[in-house]
Design an enzyme around this catalytic site. Sequence first.
Site, PDB file in Angstrom:
ATOM      1  N   GLY A  60      31.619 -54.488-111.584  1.00  0.00           N
ATOM      2  CA  GLY A  60      32.802 -53.869-110.997  1.00  0.00           C
ATOM      3  C   GLY A  60      32.463 -52.187-111.124  1.00  0.00           C
ATOM      4  N   GLY A  62      29.859 -50.790-109.720  1.00  0.00           N
ATOM      5  CA  GLY A  62      29.041 -50.541-108.408  1.00  0.00           C
ATOM      6  C   GLY A  62      27.797 -50.478-108.414  1.00  0.00           C
ATOM      7  CD  GLN A 103      22.353 -51.964-115.502  1.00  0.00           C
ATOM      8  OE1 GLN A 103      21.554 -51.671-114.760  1.00  0.00           O
ATOM      9  NE2 GLN A 103      22.134 -52.832-116.302  1.00  0.00           N
ATOM     10  CB  ALA A 292      23.021 -40.362-109.851  1.00  0.00           C
ATOM     11  N   GLY A 294      25.218 -41.502-115.653  1.00  0.00           N
ATOM     12  CA  GLY A 294      26.074 -42.438-116.048  1.00  0.00           C
ATOM     13  C   GLY A 294      27.355 -41.993-116.208  1.00  0.00           C
ATOM     14  N   GLY A 296      30.611 -44.360-116.183  1.00  0.00           N
ATOM     15  CA  GLY A 296      31.294 -45.507-116.556  1.00  0.00           C
ATOM     16  C   GLY A 296      32.313 -45.221-117.517  1.00  0.00           C
ATOM     17  CD  GLU A 297      30.800 -47.065-122.097  1.00  0.00           C
ATOM     18  OE1 GLU A 297      30.760 -48.139-122.909  1.00  0.00           O
ATOM     19  OE2 GLU A 297      29.433 -46.568-121.642  1.00  0.00           O
TER      20      GLU A 297
END
Length: 336
Positions: A60, A62, A103, A292, A294, A296-297
């Site tokens: 989820g 992306g 990721q 870019a 990370g 997410g968190e």
Amino acid sequence: MYRRIKKVLGGDILKKRGKGIGVTFYGTGYGNGFPDVSRAYARLLEDGKVEILVGATEVGQGAKTVMVQIASETLNIPIEDVILVNEDTSKAPDAGTAAASRQTYNSGNAVKIACENLKDNILQEAKKILNVNSKIGLVCEKGSVYVKTYPSKKVSFKEIANINNNLKGEGVFIAHTTQMDENGQGAPYWPYTFAACAVEVEVDTETGEVTILRAKLVLDVGKAVNPTLVEGQIDGGFAMGVGYALMEDVGLKDGKMLNSSFEKYIIPTSLDIPNIEKVLIEYPEDTAPYGAKGIGEPVLLPVAPAILNAIYDAIGVRFYEIPVTCEKILLQLNKG
């Protein structure tokens, strides 16, 4: 800040408003010297499209979109010409877990390196086919290679693949991480993502209910490869932070979960979440794929502290455990 609302049957309900801010910095990846490696392969297919193989599981966040975008950008080909294989362990190399907000940074770097190596091999083959003495001055664009000063002299990826069907590229990326010493000093992560969240809440002192009226989240993304996905991450992370701060309670007792179903384990709905003002700060990270980081968190981490600070601003009570439920607020207010 105070606001009084007249009851229908008389009397007053005292609702108090407060504002709070939470800030965070978050190290990408496993950290503390733990091996953090991503691998990817890129291969030119017979039809001129490019296959990307990378074990970046989509949960989820992306990954399926971002990995394709990175490959497309690196090879200067349309997105539809990128075929992603990312959840087939018989083909895709290990890219590490979909965790630690790693990721896009780690596996994105591996995909970029793999595509750069494939591009170099494509240019070497095109040099022979076009009968030029150097790959300098050759340009990859829209599935073809041409001579920059003589654009009509070109060859398509498909034609190249028909002559050599074994053109590949491999990418390996190892993230920077060192183990901290016995004093807790060192450089356990790189890079770091920064985020700040501000909220305004209203606390009903009669029921203990907390309503979030306004919210703003500022995120240092390095470079937003896909701004729409980043904003979606902010929406999801903020909602999770609201649940974390106000609702979600496993209720452990003697090692057992008391709230083991969604009947008792309450999570936010869309009605609990205000419109979030989102601000993306783009300061590209030079070790990252196209800058870019990370995210997410980091979009989650400052939300609960901001809410707890706003509650303190509203009612003057500092909470040190979450979730801050209605019952806990009333208990503290009644103590006064």
